[in-house]
Enzyme design. Structure first.
Site, PDB file in Angstrom:
ATOM      1  N   GLU A  30      -6.673   4.617  -1.449  1.00 35.37           N
ATOM      2  CA  GLU A  30      -7.458   3.311  -1.304  1.00 35.37           C
ATOM      3  C   GLU A  30      -8.508   3.510  -0.117  1.00 35.37           C
ATOM      4  OE1 GLU A  30      -4.582   0.069  -0.272  1.00 35.37           O
ATOM      5  OE2 GLU A  30      -4.368  -0.106  -2.126  1.00 35.37           O
ATOM      6  N   GLU A  56      -0.718   0.630  -8.312  1.00 36.50           N
ATOM      7  CA  GLU A  56       0.272  -0.021  -7.410  1.00 36.50           C
ATOM      8  C   GLU A  56       0.111  -1.479  -7.786  1.00 36.50           C
ATOM      9  OE1 GLU A  56      -0.297   0.042  -3.317  1.00 36.50           O
ATOM     10  OE2 GLU A  56      -0.754   2.351  -3.409  1.00 36.50           O
TER      11      GLU A  56
HETATM   12  C1  GAL Z   1      -1.541  -0.727  -0.717  1.00 34.98           C
HETATM   13  C2  GAL Z   1      -1.172   0.598  -0.222  1.00 34.98           C
HETATM   14  C3  GAL Z   1       0.276   1.100  -0.137  1.00 34.98           C
HETATM   15  C4  GAL Z   1       0.971  -0.179   0.348  1.00 34.98           C
HETATM   16  C5  GAL Z   1       0.760  -1.562  -0.415  1.00 34.98           C
HETATM   17  C6  GAL Z   1       1.436  -2.665   0.182  1.00 34.98           C
HETATM   18  O1  GAL Z   1      -2.541  -1.161   0.305  1.00 34.98           O
HETATM   19  O2  GAL Z   1      -1.886   1.681  -0.894  1.00 34.98           O
HETATM   20  O3  GAL Z   1       0.397   2.131   0.538  1.00 34.98           O
HETATM   21  O4  GAL Z   1       0.691  -0.360   1.832  1.00 34.98           O
HETATM   22  O5  GAL Z   1      -0.690  -1.885  -0.257  1.00 34.98           O
HETATM   23  O6  GAL Z   1       1.134  -3.835  -0.591  1.00 34.98           O
END
Ligand code: GAL
Length: 695
Positions: A150, A308
């Site tokens: 990110e 994610e």
């Molecule tokens: C994203 C990140 C992850 C975790 C997640 C939590 O921003 O890549 O590592 O922090 O959010 O929602």
């Protein structure tokens, strides 16, 4: 992309076994296998363990993990682990810590504590990547490289001296001479003319409104500075690990707008995105859909990776809402419907310590005997049944133009109104298309706009001549093109385009606006309809946020005009025939019902196909296609259930259904109906010979 298993949908998420004892991985693999887990992102935040001291690397533990996952049939997306340097990095390279706008140098203690322009960071990061690539290039389990994480999430901008120097180098490449830079930034205004490159600095905290052209270039530079680092890692990986695709996870979603992903996407072997629901929004699922459609746009229509999302609550919103039963499948399938061929979560196992210990996971603290794990496992089984749709394309007749520079410049200071936020106008239109059941591609103004029947251009404030010409060409060759207020106003330097508003589009839409007249917060401007009474329902509507004073050309139809407020008598909604299409202009923020009225007309005029036109509110219907096979996703966010008169097989309930024997999708449920198109259909992928096997 030799190792990429494109013949099935992959399912999984971030796995962080380094947070656990080695025995836990045995339990994990058993629970993963039972849940249909096939894709693991490993090592994202492992730098401190991989290089515990400067120059001393320990990679064996990581290899053992990758071996174990591979042995269990789980493919690995291996992170380069460069997202977060260890604490020693701050000690050794204190000047690599980011500096904020006020001049405060930050320290370690969280994550992404590095300045994007730091040479020390670049050097240390590449040294680590080199070790990882040397060790894992030939590992059969590694199917994807995951650079950083990110980019720009927490360290988007750094205002240090090194960043200032990097900014000047970037500007010198863009403008060549200081005179050109002075022209581009309009520095004769407020005595800002630069006589020496050394005086050019990032927009650090200052007395009053900063120079908007400089600010816009600074945003572009910050995006490019991170991209430069991404490319350095990617190029090294390509050299040392040819054949394994490289990606980084974007953050297309409500919470982030820092990087211009249109510039980034061409450098991804496969586009990946992280998406989290904005639970403060009235319908978070339409924001999800917009983000997924934009991600597909970035991928040029090809399948992409949902790297994610969350099984339930996150931990970083003011109140972190747990998902309702069934929502896990609805959210995941909303992404799959829109082109995701990989469904990933943050994270596999909920952590016991650290900043994210209250973040949901596939395996909650309470273990496998939980609703969340059970729903995650059901989704794994469903995605296995959905394998045949891997590689198919989402069908869309409509497109919406999205533009980061327009977002940045619109949301800057000293605009006609701070009540107008770019994304709200985009969302208002997107939501109306969603309610109308129209699937739309969300694309950049420099992507191919031809071939769409309907093109929405919301508040495209910054526009270059080529993009303006392409939008015109879309209308001339038959599309219904809608341009909304504040579009076309400035060129790419953020200089006003002289002549009537909307500048670059004034002639195309056939209006001459003289003055912006925004409305006070909460105020409304009533409208009346034009003599042709094309859309009489607009008579009951009001505009908000924005109005404009001006007139329509003679060959332009005034569909509605303001009847009250600062622009009474001026056109509010217009339409002009152009070539075989039309160019519409909307000079205000329409209410949802006003947008519904207008979108219904646009869909009719454009002949946009709407699958299941008579579905209940809150039901999302999206279709993917490959060759003669289609997959119709029906996702009931409305919670009332829906009857689906389509012929095919539902991969969720595993029932056959037919037009005269419709499938009943239960309240809050989902269906994925696989059908065969009669006769030989046109293929979204160009291939006619897709063999569909239901596993
Ligand atoms: C994203 C990140 C992850 C975790 C997640 C939590 O921003 O890549 O590592 O922090 O959010 O929602």
């Amino acid at each position: 992309m030799s190792r990429w298993p494109g013949d099935r949908l992959l399912y999984g998420g971030d796995v962080n076994p380094e947070q656990w004892s080695p025995q836990t991985l045995d339990e994990d693999i058993e629970a993963m296998t039972a849940a249909g887990f096939t894709f693991a992102t490993v090592g994202v935040f492992a730098w401190a363990l991989l290089e515990p001291e400067p120059g001393r690397y320990e990679l064996d533990w990581l290899e053992r993990i990758v071996d174990r996952l591979h042995g269990a049939g789980i493919v690995v997306d291996l992170a380069t682990a460069t997202a977060s340097p260890p604490p020693w990095f701050t000690r050794v390279h204190p000047r690599a810590m980011p500096v904020d706008r006020q001049g405060l140098r930050l320290s370690h203690g969280s994550r992404q504590t590095w300045c994007p322009s730091s040479e020390e960071y670049r050097h240390r990061a590449l040294a680590l990547v080199e070790r990882l690539a040397a060790r894992f290039a030939d590992h059969p389990g590694v199917v994807l490289w995951h650079v950083g994480n990110e980019f720009g999430c927490h360290n988007l901008m750094c205002f240090c001296d090194r960043s200032a120097e990097h900014f000047r180098q970037w500007l010198a490449l863009r403008y060549g001479t200081l005179d050109t830079l002075n022209d581009a930034w309009g520095t004769t205004f407020w005595s800002q003319r630069y006589a020496d490159w050394a005086d050019v600095i990032p927009p650090r905290a200052t007395t009053a409104i900063p120079n908007p052209s400089a600010e816009l270039d600074w945003r572009r530079f910050c995006s490019d500075a991170h991209l430069e680092h991404y490319l350095a890692e990617r190029d090294l990986l390509r050299r040392m690990s040819p054949g394994t695709p490289v990606t980084t996870n974007f953050m297309v979603g409500f919470a982030f707008s820092g990087l211009d992903y249109h510039q980034w996407a061409p450098h991804q072997d496969v586009v990946s995105n992280d998406h989290y629901l904005g639970n403060h929004l009235p319908h978070p699922y339409t924001e999800l859909a917009l983000s997924a459609d934009l991600t597909r746009g970035l991928a040029g229509g090809e399948p992409w990776v949902l790297m994610e999302h969350s099984t339930s609550a996150v931990n970083w919103q003011p109140v972190n809402l747990a998902k309702e039963p069934g929502q896990l499948a609805r959210d995941a399938l909303s992404h799959v419907a829109r082109g995701a061929d990989v469904v990933g979560y943050f994270q596999w196992r909920a952590s016991v310590a650290g900043a994210e210990k209250y973040h949901s996971a596939m395996l909650p603290h309470a273990g496998t005997q939980t609703r969340v794990y059970a729903e995650a496992a059901d989704l794994g089984a469903l995605l296995r049944r959905c394998a045949p749709l891997a590689g198919s394309r989402t069908l869309a007749d409509a497109a919406l133009v999205y533009d980061w520079p327009s977002r940045w410049s619109t949301d800057a200071e000293a605009t006609p109104t701070q009540e107008h936020r770019y994304i709200e106008e985009v969302r208002a239109w997107y939501d109306a298309l969603w309610r109308a059941g129209v699937t739309c591609d969300v694309i950049g103004s420099e992507q191919d706009l031809s071939g769409y029947r309907l093109l929405i251009v919301p508040s495209l404030h910054v526009v270059g001549d080529d993009a303006a010409a392409a939008i015109r060409a879309a209308a001339e060759s038959g599309a219904q093109v809608v341009i909304t207020y504040f579009s076309g106003t400035v060129d790419v330097r953020d200089h006003i385009r002289l002549g009537p508003y909307p500048g670059a589009f004034a002639e195309l839409v056939g209006v001459a606006m003289e003055e912006f007249a925004p409305l006070p917060p909460g105020a409304l401007a009533a409208m009346s309809v034009g003599p042709e009474r094309r859309l009489p329902d607009l008579e009951r509507e009001h505009g908000s946020v924005w109005t404009e004073r001006g007139r329509a050309h003679q060959d332009t139809e005034v569909v509605a005009q303001f009847s009250e407020g600062p622009s009474a008598g001026s056109p509010a909604v217009t339409r002009r025939g152009v070539g075989t299409g039309s160019a519409w202009y909307v000079a205000t923020r329409l209410s949802p019902s006003g947008l519904d009225t207008l979108v219904a007309e646009l869909v009719r005029e454009a002949g946009v196909e709407v699958p299941l036109p008579s579905r209940p509110a809150g039901v999302d219907v999206v279709r993917r296609r490959r060759g003669r096979h289609t997959w119709t996703f029906v996702i009931d966010h409305g919670g009332r259930g829906v009857e689906v008169p389509l012929t095919g097989t539902d991969l969720v309930s595993q029932q056959d259904c037919a037009v005269d024997d419709p499938l009943l999708v239960p309240a809050g449920g989902v269906a994925v109906i696989q059908s065969v198109v009669d006769g030989v259909g046109t293929s979204a992928t160009g291939s006619e010979s897709s063999q569909v096997d239901i596993a």
